[in-house]
Design an enzyme around this catalytic site. Structure first.
Site, mmCIF file in Angstrom:
data_model
loop_
_atom_site.group_PDB
_atom_site.id
_atom_site.type_symbol
_atom_site.label_atom_id
_atom_site.label_comp_id
_atom_site.label_asym_id
_atom_site.label_seq_id
_atom_site.Cartn_x
_atom_site.Cartn_y
_atom_site.Cartn_z
ATOM 1 N N GLU A 78 -1.725 33.274 21.552
ATOM 2 C CA GLU A 78 -1.343 33.080 22.995
ATOM 3 C C GLU A 78 -1.946 31.563 23.300
ATOM 4 O OE1 GLU A 78 -3.404 35.974 25.610
ATOM 5 O OE2 GLU A 78 -2.776 37.511 24.252
ATOM 6 N N HIS A 86 -2.727 39.825 22.805
ATOM 7 C CA HIS A 86 -2.206 40.810 23.836
ATOM 8 C C HIS A 86 -1.736 42.206 23.177
ATOM 9 C CE1 HIS A 86 0.149 42.547 27.302
ATOM 10 N NE2 HIS A 86 -0.809 42.054 28.069
ATOM 11 N N ASN A 142 -2.422 37.416 39.258
ATOM 12 C CA ASN A 142 -2.069 36.333 38.107
ATOM 13 C C ASN A 142 -0.926 35.726 38.817
ATOM 14 O OD1 ASN A 142 -3.672 37.540 36.175
ATOM 15 N ND2 ASN A 142 -1.960 38.835 35.594
ATOM 16 N N SER A 191 -5.382 35.632 27.992
ATOM 17 C CA SER A 191 -5.476 36.353 29.273
ATOM 18 C C SER A 191 -6.741 36.876 29.744
ATOM 19 C CB SER A 191 -4.582 37.631 29.079
ATOM 20 O OG SER A 191 -4.995 38.668 28.139
HETATM 21 C C1 LIG Z 1 0.838 39.915 31.150
HETATM 22 C C2 LIG Z 1 1.075 39.644 29.788
HETATM 23 C C3 LIG Z 1 2.240 40.189 28.988
HETATM 24 C C4 LIG Z 1 3.075 41.092 29.522
HETATM 25 O O1 LIG Z 1 3.933 40.597 30.328
HETATM 26 P P1 LIG Z 1 4.483 41.420 31.566
HETATM 27 O O2 LIG Z 1 5.579 40.807 31.991
HETATM 28 O O3 LIG Z 1 3.593 41.625 32.469
HETATM 29 O O4 LIG Z 1 4.887 42.631 30.966
HETATM 30 C C5 LIG Z 1 2.021 39.752 27.514
HETATM 31 N N1 LIG Z 1 1.390 38.899 27.065
HETATM 32 C C6 LIG Z 1 0.079 38.371 27.825
HETATM 33 C C7 LIG Z 1 -0.800 37.480 27.077
HETATM 34 C C8 LIG Z 1 0.115 38.739 29.019
HETATM 35 O O5 LIG Z 1 -0.785 38.285 29.708
#
Ligand SMILES: *Cc1c(COP(=O)(O)O)cnc(C)c1O
Length: 393
Positions: free
Chosen positions: A186, A146, A60, A190
């Protein structure tokens, strides 16, 4: 429960997971290979596991910032100035000027009044949901939000319903039934890489006097101009572990909401503050992505190129226009096999299975970065072509 009955239980559960093909394993990445082969450390798209080198299509780190010299120097300077740890929670003595300056910068680029830093996006999201909502609230969220949002909402005891993915009409139906106090989505999803209808959802929330909360983990820093700011979302969660290439997260909101979280969010109050050196790196990263667009431009060229090459080869990608390019294969076993064969050919791509995605929606999740060359992308397309052909896909 005795220790042995606990172990019996988890053994049973684990064998069920294994039978479903859903066992997860870790593979340590080594850096030795990079030194030996004198790979360009600014690249960050090649990785070494068990002595073998792979082209990395599962990171990522969309802009390759995790190895940027500017950020490495910011970390060293931050550590030299503040030490390597914050020493305590923010409300004791863990909150430093490095945190304050980063919060101010985040407010400046997003237009929100105030910010609160966390060590991870996962804890920011769970803290936000758990602290804002209680059993008197109704909250609706996109079907694909998420895990951290879902866990936080469950913990909050709020009444929680999910609308169909990116479907305004479905959200409206829930609103008319439920009169919710907030809507969560979101910006860039993701696992699918598609973008939420943010302007329409924002209007809908205003119309119904609901708070609009956007998890901007995959958009922040990479999407220029930004998809989300204070004019769109009441509350925005940004993470530093994706496009910013480092670590940590922030909740951005009105002063009133942030003040409430400072006094009530248990993850904030009872946890060691983000290291100030990490805050220094995140600040340097925010400054970089807002002043130098060359990396995001190159990423966009890579996305266009990859999609065009796939189309010409008959590889059916989804409509995603972002760095996240899924190839939906459906079946868990096929997805694992295809990913394994790609690995043998020297490509690291994600095999994403339930429960991360719904049953029957297993997929390869390829992420493109600004550091890939067109030649790397050609190689991946050739690899995909041969492996998919082998499976008659
Ligand atoms: C990766 C992710 C998180 C968590 O973030 P981290 O800093 O990796 O714990 C939260 N929401 C989404 C949509 C993500 O992809």
């Amino acid at each position: 429960m005795s220790a042995s009955s606990m172990l019996d239980k988890i053994r049973k559960k684990q064998s069920r997971v294994e039978n479903q093909g859903l066992l997860r394993r870790r593979h340590a990445i080594s850096v030795n290979g990079a030194e030996e082969q004198n790979l360009d450390l600014s690249g960050g798209l090649s990785l070494t596991q068990e002595g073998k080198h792979y082209l990395n299509f599962s990171s990522n780190d969309y802009l390759g910032l995790s190895r940027s010299k500017v950020l490495i120097e910011a970390l060293i300077l931050g550590a030299n100035t503040y030490g390597v740890g914050s020493g305590s929670s923010p409300l004791v003595t863990g909150y430093s000027e490095a945190h304050l300056v980063l919060e101010q910068k985040l407010c400046e680029v997003t237009g929100h009044q105030a910010a609160l830093l966390f060590c991870s996006g996962f804890s920011a999201n769970t803290a936000l949901m758990k602290t804002l909502f209680d059993s008197s609230d109704r909250v609706i969220a996109d079907k694909l939000v998420h895990a951290s949002v879902i866990d936080g909402l469950k913990d909050s005891q709020a009444e929680f319903k999910r609308f169909l993915h990116n479907d305004i009409a479905s959200a409206e139906r829930l609103i008319s039934k439920q009169a919710p106090s907030a809507l969560v989505t979101e910006s860039i999803f993701s696992m699918d890489g598609d973008i939420a209808p943010l302007a329409a959802l924002s209007r809908l929330c205003k119309q119904h006097h609901m708070s609009f909360i956007v998890d901007d983990a995959h958009g922040f820093g990479v999407q220029m101009p930004p998809l989300v700011d204070a004019t769109i979302a009441d509350i925005q969660v940004v993470t530093f572990g994706k496009a910013l290439g480092c670590q940590g997260a922030a909740i951005l909101a009105s002063q009133e909401v942030i003040d409430f979280l400072v006094s009530n969010a248990r993850e904030y109050i009872y946890s060691t503050a983000l290291s100030p050196a990490n805050a220094c790196v995140a600040l340097a990263a925010v400054e970089l992505v807002n002043s130098d667009f060359s990396r995001s431009k190159k990423l966009n060229e890579n996305i266009d190129y990859f999609r065009k090459q796939c189309e010409q080869t008959g590889i059916k990608l989804t409509d995603s226009q972002t760095a996240i390019q899924p190839l939906i294969l459906g079946d868990v076993d096929v997805t694992l096999k295809v990913a394994e064969q790609l690995k043998q050919l020297g490509f690291c791509v994600g095999a994403i299975r339930p429960p991360t995605v719904p049953q029957g929606a297993s997929r390869l999740r390829m992420t493109l970065t600004a550091m890939h060359t067109f030649n790397d992308l050609d190689k991946l397309v050739d690899g995909l072509k041969s492996v998919l052909h082998h499976h008659e896909i």
